[in-house]
Design a protein around this motif. Structure first.
Motif, mmCIF file in Angstrom:
data_model
loop_
_atom_site.group_PDB
_atom_site.id
_atom_site.type_symbol
_atom_site.label_atom_id
_atom_site.label_comp_id
_atom_site.label_asym_id
_atom_site.label_seq_id
_atom_site.Cartn_x
_atom_site.Cartn_y
_atom_site.Cartn_z
ATOM 1 N N SER A 36 8.645 -8.906 22.321
ATOM 2 C CA SER A 36 9.310 -7.951 23.167
ATOM 3 C C SER A 36 10.088 -8.761 24.377
ATOM 4 O O SER A 36 11.027 -8.072 25.125
ATOM 5 N N LYS A 41 15.165 -6.650 21.649
ATOM 6 C CA LYS A 41 15.006 -5.306 22.244
ATOM 7 C C LYS A 41 15.577 -4.412 21.189
ATOM 8 O O LYS A 41 16.331 -4.643 20.368
ATOM 9 N N ASN A 68 11.671 1.802 24.673
ATOM 10 C CA ASN A 68 11.231 0.587 24.473
ATOM 11 C C ASN A 68 10.000 0.559 23.838
ATOM 12 O O ASN A 68 8.872 0.594 24.369
ATOM 13 N N ILE A 99 17.731 -10.415 23.032
ATOM 14 C CA ILE A 99 18.156 -10.306 24.240
ATOM 15 C C ILE A 99 18.919 -11.499 24.714
ATOM 16 O O ILE A 99 18.566 -12.614 24.385
#
Length: 185
Positions: free
Chosen positions: A83, A87, A110, A175
């Motif tokens: 995480s 994402k 999420n 990300i």
């Protein structure tokens, strides 16, 4: 320092051994649909309290399900650590309560939160013990131990199934660190 990679032990039922948890989620849901997993998991938990044997006509199905769920738990354990770098892509369709299934709105946005919560409350070994218990009890002609705690791991596993399917459907993206510079007025 050398990183140790976790084996997801997929070769038994998928015929491959990848190591990439995102591909492993795809392989898991290519093996069977979400509804199939949720239905069978629920029935195994129900039969763990009965004196009837689950899938009495073909109990080997339960063993295959056990190996698939055990694999899935290991993948979820790996996903909780992803995480920080990955994402889930934004949903393209409109959001409805139906799409949330067992997930809260925050978990829907999420899904990695589901794995973090689950493994924050229970260890991987405790989830594996839960699987062993429900397999043993659902295949036993005797009623299960009413004191056994099956509810919490069951709920977490259902949520992990939904989160895994959501990750598979929407996909993931890395990300990116962006330097946001404030414009000077």
């Amino acid at each position: 320092m050398k990183k140790n990679k976790m084996s997801f032990e997929t070769s038994f039922w998928t015929g491959l051994a990848e190591g990439n948890p995102f591909r492993e989620v795809d392989a898991f849901f290519a093996f069977a649909y979400l509804d199939y997993y949720k239905q069978n998991l629920s029935e195994m938990v129900i039969y763990s309290r009965k004196t009837k044997v689950y899938k009495q006509d073909n109990p080997s199905d339960v063993f295959v399900l056990y190996t698939a769920f055990n694999f899935f738990l290991k993948v979820c354990y790996g996903l909780q650590k992803k995480s920080k770098k990955w994402k889930v892509k934004d949903s393209l369709c409109c959001e409805t309560v139906f799409h949330l299934t067992s997930l809260t709105q925050e978990e829907y946005e999420n899904p990695f939160i589901v794995f973090q919560k689950a493994f924050g409350e229970n260890t991987l070994e405790e989830f594996e013990l839960f699987l062993c218990q429900i397999v043993e009890l659902s295949l036993s002609p005797h009623a299960g131990d009413p004191d056994a705690e099956l509810t919490t791991p069951y709920i977490h596993l259902i949520k992990m199934l939904d989160a895994g399917e959501l990750i598979r459907e929407r996909g993931v993206e890395k990300i990116r660190k962006t330097d946001q510079m404030d414009p000077v007025a």
